[in-house]
Design a protein around this motif. Sequence first.
Motif, PDB file in Angstrom:
ATOM      1  N   ARG A 266       0.833  -1.207   0.000  1.00 32.57           N
ATOM      2  CA  ARG A 266       0.000   0.000   0.000  1.00 32.57           C
ATOM      3  C   ARG A 266       0.864   1.252   0.000  1.00 32.57           C
ATOM      4  O   ARG A 266       0.614   2.211  -0.724  1.00 32.57           O
ATOM      5  CB  ARG A 266      -0.934  -0.015   1.211  1.00 32.57           C
ATOM      6  N   ILE A 267       1.920   1.215   0.816  1.00 27.46           N
ATOM      7  CA  ILE A 267       2.808   2.378   0.863  1.00 27.46           C
ATOM      8  C   ILE A 267       3.436   2.615  -0.500  1.00 27.46           C
ATOM      9  O   ILE A 267       3.458   3.725  -1.022  1.00 27.46           O
ATOM     10  CB  ILE A 267       3.925   2.143   1.903  1.00 27.46           C
ATOM     11  N   TRP A 268       3.946   1.550  -1.079  1.00 22.87           N
ATOM     12  CA  TRP A 268       4.702   1.699  -2.316  1.00 22.87           C
ATOM     13  C   TRP A 268       3.820   2.093  -3.490  1.00 22.87           C
ATOM     14  O   TRP A 268       4.292   2.734  -4.431  1.00 22.87           O
ATOM     15  CB  TRP A 268       5.464   0.400  -2.609  1.00 22.87           C
ATOM     16  N   GLN A 269       2.561   1.716  -3.465  1.00 22.14           N
ATOM     17  CA  GLN A 269       1.696   2.119  -4.561  1.00 22.14           C
ATOM     18  C   GLN A 269       1.564   3.640  -4.605  1.00 22.14           C
ATOM     19  O   GLN A 269       1.608   4.253  -5.667  1.00 22.14           O
ATOM     20  CB  GLN A 269       0.307   1.481  -4.424  1.00 22.14           C
ATOM     21  N   HIS A 270       1.444   4.256  -3.443  1.00 20.73           N
ATOM     22  CA  HIS A 270       1.374   5.724  -3.409  1.00 20.73           C
ATOM     23  C   HIS A 270       2.723   6.353  -3.704  1.00 20.73           C
ATOM     24  O   HIS A 270       2.795   7.412  -4.327  1.00 20.73           O
ATOM     25  CB  HIS A 270       0.839   6.176  -2.045  1.00 20.73           C
ATOM     26  N   THR A 271       3.787   5.691  -3.264  1.00 23.24           N
ATOM     27  CA  THR A 271       5.112   6.180  -3.614  1.00 23.24           C
ATOM     28  C   THR A 271       5.318   6.155  -5.122  1.00 23.24           C
ATOM     29  O   THR A 271       5.850   7.103  -5.713  1.00 23.24           O
ATOM     30  CB  THR A 271       6.195   5.312  -2.921  1.00 23.24           C
ATOM     31  N   LEU A 272       4.863   5.090  -5.768  1.00 28.51           N
ATOM     32  CA  LEU A 272       4.990   4.993  -7.224  1.00 28.51           C
ATOM     33  C   LEU A 272       4.200   6.092  -7.924  1.00 28.51           C
ATOM     34  O   LEU A 272       4.624   6.616  -8.962  1.00 28.51           O
ATOM     35  CB  LEU A 272       4.529   3.613  -7.695  1.00 28.51           C
ATOM     36  N   THR A 273       3.056   6.437  -7.385  1.00 32.01           N
ATOM     37  CA  THR A 273       2.266   7.523  -7.974  1.00 32.01           C
ATOM     38  C   THR A 273       3.040   8.836  -7.915  1.00 32.01           C
ATOM     39  O   THR A 273       3.084   9.602  -8.886  1.00 32.01           O
ATOM     40  CB  THR A 273       0.923   7.666  -7.231  1.00 32.01           C
ATOM     41  N   ALA A 274       3.673   9.080  -6.769  1.00 30.46           N
ATOM     42  CA  ALA A 274       4.475  10.298  -6.642  1.00 30.46           C
ATOM     43  C   ALA A 274       5.672  10.273  -7.589  1.00 30.46           C
ATOM     44  O   ALA A 274       6.014  11.292  -8.208  1.00 30.46           O
ATOM     45  CB  ALA A 274       4.944  10.449  -5.197  1.00 30.46           C
TER      46      ALA A 274
END
Length: 815
Positions: A266-274
């Motif tokens: 979950r964390i990394w999915q938002h990191t990837l968006t950024a």
Amino acid sequence: MTLPAEAVRWAQELSAPPGAGNLPGSASGVFVGRMDELTRLRTLLTDKGEAAVTQGTRTRAIHGLGGIGKTTLALHYAHTYRHDYTLVWWIAAETTEQIVTGLAALAMRLCPQWATTTGVQERAAWAILWLQWHPGWLLVFDNVERPADLRHYLGALPDGHHLATSRKAAGWHTIAPTMPLDLLDADASEDLLCTLALGKEHTPTPRQRLQAQALAAELGYLPLALEQAGAYLYETGTDLGHYPALLGRVLDTATEGVDPQRTIARIWQHTLTAIATRDPLAVTVLNVLAWLAPDDIPRTLLTPLAPDPVTLGEALGVLHAYNMISFTADRQNVSVHRLVQTVLRHGPTTEADTYPPGRQEAEHLARQAIPDQDSATTQWERLLPHLFALATTTTPHWPASTQTADIYEKAAEYLYRRGRDAHTIPLRTVTLAQYEQILGDTHPHTLTSRNNLAHAYQAAGNLGRAISLYEATVAEYEQILGDTHPDTLASRNSLAGAYRSAGDLKRAIALYETALAQYEQVLGDTHPDTLISRNDLAVAYRSVGDLGRAIPLFEATLAQREQVLGDTHPHTLASRNDLAVAYRSGGDLGRAIPLFEATLAQREQVLGDTHPHTLASRNDLALAYRSAGDLEGAIPLFEATLAQREQVLGDTHPHTLISRNNLALAYRSAGDLGRAISLFEATLAQREQVLGDTHPDTLISRNNLAGSYMSVGDLGRGIALYEATLAQYEQVLGDTHPHTLISRNNLALAYRSAGDLGRAISLFEATLAQREQVLGDTHPDTLISRNNLASARRAVQAIQPSATKAVPQAPSTAD
């Protein structure tokens, strides 16, 4: 491995520069909540805090969940105490190949004037020699996948500290004491989040502290998850309180523990968006990295992903800013955490997606990076871990590609030509699956691929899988190509070899004889393939003890190979070595030892010092020395061969186990029963696990261990083990196999030692009759039986001692 005299002198005389090391990063980053662990680690390594780093080996392994901070702790320890060591050397240790490469890099650092002129194995050997001469160092083995891979290095390098990190908690009990690393506590997690998300210079408000507490609990107190969240919050300026809403709800808190992978996902999915907002190419690069090996990914491999190096560098820089990747000190190689890869590989896809993101691009990069020449060793060795990663993550749901299958096949052939066929199983498995999907189950390429996979399993000692594959392949060859096609004959010969390795000599000999007759008819009497078949049949005759047929066949084959192939062709050398083994089996050491010595010298020159066939020659020569009573010559040669096999083939490879068994036999012959029994017990346990309970090599280990128990007077354990082993020999190899007869003779000796002369004499008589029938009246083993029977008959009050005949192991070289 023999190093040049000048290199040995440099290993003794060269000192490491002050502060020498290769640590992958600095200790200037945030280090929170691990001071107690750091202190404990120092205490464990220095024996209650004594700063006596040169007083013998100290070894500790840090284990724990992926992402829990094992590498960070090891790195911080290394930086904190680096001035207490003469050298600090960091080694990626997921595979034995990486360990060898890491040691080789030490030679390049300390002795570049010599190391640049030689190969990886020689450089690694030099590094080990240097470490033996210069105590007081620290070696860090990072991310050990197989604890047993370290056994050789811990034994060979006693005068320093070894620190290992591993995701594995099991397998360390015989290797090193362990230090488990747990999750961060709540307070440390809160501090880490606040420091990373707000910056070191900012003092968090009470509200921010409460938000950090809640988020730390949401992230399961996993250091990697905390670090990734902090990097995202700092980069984007997102409020601590808003991040949980972006993530959504955590796992059900009523369940035991936390699923860190899903939390990280979950964390990394938002990191990837950024990251995608800043640089879309960075997301593409990261998706490609997910399918390669996690460490030492060359930037040059990734070059085709970008229009120019600057653009690629910018994309990598973004990923590094978010802690998604790390660089080596020279910034020429990239590493990505394994959990990052796991999450990306299992990311969401749509029905329209043929491949997961990055997968097709990764295969394309691998195809472009395949070296044009087989001699490009450095390029191959750097690429191999990434090809293995691609092969082992292939699924049958994706469309097959002959282009991709070809790169795996080329890599497998590169390893095969270097005697590392046992390592090719993952590559050959996916190659076969691809060919079956594209070409069909009975296409000639598919059949060749299946045969190659069987050969790899046989080289690895997995005879059950090998025989099953060989039998299927022979049947298909007969149906598709005909009974006497050269490929059919080769497959049939290979199947016979697998039967022989499994101890099924009756089927092996019948199949060899059929194959040889067909080879002679189809290809002619001196065709190289005919000579292979003839040599293999001679080996089978020798295995069953029929030296009368084996030796003339070996001699004829050797003469033909010398004439057709030349004096130093690998197949000629194989014949020469096999003939020497036959001479030794017949007790003719006068002819055997000079032939072994000559063959070893030629193999060292032609194949190299650590080629498996060279190691087989070295082992066979040591056996001959032992048979001649020259233990001073045998034991050092056994020890050297075992060390090289552990390094080249791995700790549990069948040939490594043979070397370990033979060294134990030599120790027993020298009267060192303590070391012999310990080594016999370890080898038996490994053979039972790797080869199975009734494999012929397992039975040999059991027989030899029983003999060692008898030697120390433990008659109860010795006789019980002899009886069990004999019953298994009779069942597996048959009543008159030479090894069965050895086992029967040894049991009779045990009965005699226990004073049970009635059973001893009866068994001696039966064994002698069978040896006279099977081996002949003057065979050395027959003479031993006759002597033992006579001794037992003479015994009246006292038991007369007689030497137990141990079972030597000498793997003949396969063509």
